[in-house]
Design a protein around this motif. Sequence first.
Motif, PDB file in Angstrom:
ATOM      1  N   LYS A   1      -9.417  46.038-101.511  1.00  0.00           N
ATOM      2  CA  LYS A   1      -9.176  45.398-100.211  1.00  0.00           C
ATOM      3  C   LYS A   1      -9.976  44.100-100.050  1.00  0.00           C
ATOM      4  O   LYS A   1      -9.536  43.184 -99.356  1.00  0.00           O
ATOM      5  CB  LYS A   1      -9.451  46.361 -99.060  1.00  0.00           C
ATOM      6  CG  LYS A   1     -10.907  46.677 -98.797  1.00  0.00           C
ATOM      7  CD  LYS A   1     -11.050  47.596 -97.590  1.00  0.00           C
ATOM      8  CE  LYS A   1     -12.499  47.796 -97.195  1.00  0.00           C
ATOM      9  NZ  LYS A   1     -12.614  48.631 -95.985  1.00  0.00           N
ATOM     10  N   LYS A   2     -11.107  44.017-100.697  1.00  0.00           N
ATOM     11  CA  LYS A   2     -11.901  42.787-100.603  1.00  0.00           C
ATOM     12  C   LYS A   2     -11.154  41.618-101.244  1.00  0.00           C
ATOM     13  O   LYS A   2     -11.155  40.501-100.728  1.00  0.00           O
ATOM     14  CB  LYS A   2     -13.266  42.981-101.257  1.00  0.00           C
ATOM     15  CG  LYS A   2     -14.199  41.800-101.078  1.00  0.00           C
ATOM     16  CD  LYS A   2     -15.576  42.127-101.598  1.00  0.00           C
ATOM     17  CE  LYS A   2     -16.520  40.962-101.426  1.00  0.00           C
ATOM     18  NZ  LYS A   2     -17.872  41.267-101.921  1.00  0.00           N
ATOM     19  N   ALA A   3     -10.502  41.875-102.364  1.00  0.00           N
ATOM     20  CA  ALA A   3      -9.743  40.815-103.041  1.00  0.00           C
ATOM     21  C   ALA A   3      -8.579  40.341-102.169  1.00  0.00           C
ATOM     22  O   ALA A   3      -8.264  39.147-102.133  1.00  0.00           O
ATOM     23  CB  ALA A   3      -9.241  41.315-104.387  1.00  0.00           C
ATOM     24  N   ILE A   4      -7.952  41.274-101.461  1.00  0.00           N
ATOM     25  CA  ILE A   4      -6.850  40.892-100.574  1.00  0.00           C
ATOM     26  C   ILE A   4      -7.379  40.050 -99.414  1.00  0.00           C
ATOM     27  O   ILE A   4      -6.791  39.026 -99.061  1.00  0.00           O
ATOM     28  CB  ILE A   4      -6.110  42.136-100.039  1.00  0.00           C
ATOM     29  CG1 ILE A   4      -5.472  42.911-101.190  1.00  0.00           C
ATOM     30  CG2 ILE A   4      -5.040  41.733 -99.022  1.00  0.00           C
ATOM     31  CD1 ILE A   4      -4.858  44.237-100.776  1.00  0.00           C
TER      32      ILE A   4
ATOM     33  N   GLN B   1     -20.026  35.127 -98.830  1.00  0.00           N
ATOM     34  CA  GLN B   1     -19.529  34.325 -99.952  1.00  0.00           C
ATOM     35  C   GLN B   1     -18.141  34.792-100.387  1.00  0.00           C
ATOM     36  O   GLN B   1     -17.800  34.784-101.564  1.00  0.00           O
ATOM     37  CB  GLN B   1     -20.503  34.393-101.130  1.00  0.00           C
ATOM     38  CG  GLN B   1     -21.829  33.721-100.846  1.00  0.00           C
ATOM     39  CD  GLN B   1     -22.719  33.660-102.069  1.00  0.00           C
ATOM     40  OE1 GLN B   1     -22.706  34.536-102.920  1.00  0.00           O
ATOM     41  NE2 GLN B   1     -23.516  32.605-102.156  1.00  0.00           N
ATOM     42  N   LEU B   2     -17.324  35.190 -99.422  1.00  0.00           N
ATOM     43  CA  LEU B   2     -15.994  35.710 -99.746  1.00  0.00           C
ATOM     44  C   LEU B   2     -15.101  34.651-100.372  1.00  0.00           C
ATOM     45  O   LEU B   2     -14.354  34.936-101.300  1.00  0.00           O
ATOM     46  CB  LEU B   2     -15.319  36.279 -98.490  1.00  0.00           C
ATOM     47  CG  LEU B   2     -13.959  36.942 -98.746  1.00  0.00           C
ATOM     48  CD1 LEU B   2     -14.156  38.260 -99.491  1.00  0.00           C
ATOM     49  CD2 LEU B   2     -13.217  37.180 -97.455  1.00  0.00           C
ATOM     50  N   LEU B   3     -15.141  33.429 -99.875  1.00  0.00           N
ATOM     51  CA  LEU B   3     -14.236  32.389-100.347  1.00  0.00           C
ATOM     52  C   LEU B   3     -14.572  31.897-101.743  1.00  0.00           C
ATOM     53  O   LEU B   3     -13.701  31.438-102.472  1.00  0.00           O
ATOM     54  CB  LEU B   3     -14.237  31.202 -99.375  1.00  0.00           C
ATOM     55  CG  LEU B   3     -13.803  31.508 -97.943  1.00  0.00           C
ATOM     56  CD1 LEU B   3     -13.925  30.261 -97.082  1.00  0.00           C
ATOM     57  CD2 LEU B   3     -12.381  32.061 -97.911  1.00  0.00           C
ATOM     58  N   ASP B   4     -15.853  31.996-102.105  1.00  0.00           N
ATOM     59  CA  ASP B   4     -16.309  31.486-103.405  1.00  0.00           C
ATOM     60  C   ASP B   4     -17.621  32.191-103.748  1.00  0.00           C
ATOM     61  O   ASP B   4     -18.581  32.096-102.982  1.00  0.00           O
ATOM     62  CB  ASP B   4     -16.515  29.972-103.309  1.00  0.00           C
ATOM     63  CG  ASP B   4     -16.941  29.319-104.610  1.00  0.00           C
ATOM     64  OD1 ASP B   4     -17.578  29.976-105.450  1.00  0.00           O
ATOM     65  OD2 ASP B   4     -16.636  28.128-104.778  1.00  0.00           O
ATOM     66  N   ARG B   5     -17.660  32.858-104.864  1.00  0.00           N
ATOM     67  CA  ARG B   5     -18.867  33.592-105.283  1.00  0.00           C
ATOM     68  C   ARG B   5     -20.099  32.696-105.387  1.00  0.00           C
ATOM     69  O   ARG B   5     -21.223  33.158-105.281  1.00  0.00           O
ATOM     70  CB  ARG B   5     -18.659  34.248-106.650  1.00  0.00           C
ATOM     71  CG  ARG B   5     -17.913  35.510-106.609  1.00  0.00           C
ATOM     72  CD  ARG B   5     -18.805  36.674-106.149  1.00  0.00           C
ATOM     73  NE  ARG B   5     -18.253  37.218-104.924  1.00  0.00           N
ATOM     74  CZ  ARG B   5     -18.943  37.514-103.831  1.00  0.00           C
ATOM     75  NH1 ARG B   5     -20.213  37.337-103.761  1.00  0.00           N
ATOM     76  NH2 ARG B   5     -18.369  37.999-102.768  1.00  0.00           N
ATOM     77  N   GLY B   6     -19.889  31.395-105.572  1.00  0.00           N
ATOM     78  CA  GLY B   6     -21.020  30.503-105.790  1.00  0.00           C
ATOM     79  C   GLY B   6     -21.493  29.744-104.564  1.00  0.00           C
ATOM     80  O   GLY B   6     -22.411  28.930-104.664  1.00  0.00           O
ATOM     81  N   ALA B   7     -20.869  30.006-103.398  1.00  0.00           N
ATOM     82  CA  ALA B   7     -21.242  29.239-102.206  1.00  0.00           C
ATOM     83  C   ALA B   7     -20.944  30.041-100.955  1.00  0.00           C
ATOM     84  O   ALA B   7     -20.017  30.843-100.918  1.00  0.00           O
ATOM     85  CB  ALA B   7     -20.468  27.918-102.163  1.00  0.00           C
TER      86      ALA B   7
END
Length: 196
Positions: free
Chosen positions: A46-49, A110-116
């Motif tokens: 669900k996190k990926a969705i 950091q849901l939109l981007d693991r690095g930011a």
Amino acid sequence: MLRVQRMLDCCAELLDEVGYAHLSTTRIAERAGVAIGSVYQFFPDKKAITQALGLRFLDQFATRITDRLAGADRSDWTAVVDAIVDEYVDMHRTVTGFRSLHFGDVVDPQLLDRGADNNRVISVRLRQIIVAHHGLEDGEELDRAVHVSVEAADAVLKLAFRNDPDGDALLVLEAKRLVRSYLRQFSEPAADTAPQ
């Protein structure tokens, strides 16, 4: 792909109805009318969705701002700030799932981007729009100013929606005033404002 878009639409509906804590891939599959295997074909959990939905919201937000600024005066910071805040408020009020997810902070900062951080991702996208609209030279100073503006506006807008599902109009106005005042430095002659 239409099936993926349907899954994202159903995820958005369920976020508004049951919240992230009660969201599940099974519920999304049932709502979308697809087998659970179809969900897992594209999303491991669900996190990926919700990440995909958050990125879709970010793209919608950027498109709405760009479209709104298409005919605006390129030298007017007020128009830029108003477009950004107004489109955020309108999405909060009208786009299914947005008021529950925003750009993902309720799930992961950091849901939109693991690095930011999510706000950092948003500030980079907004800076690109501002540079394209105003023809400004991009650089560290503008990057920092837009990042600070996003963080400040985010805090005030969260306050505006905390107790009012439509957003307290006076607090929305304060968010605009705060950012306009801060960004005025880019529309006025340069002055030595470095800390001593």
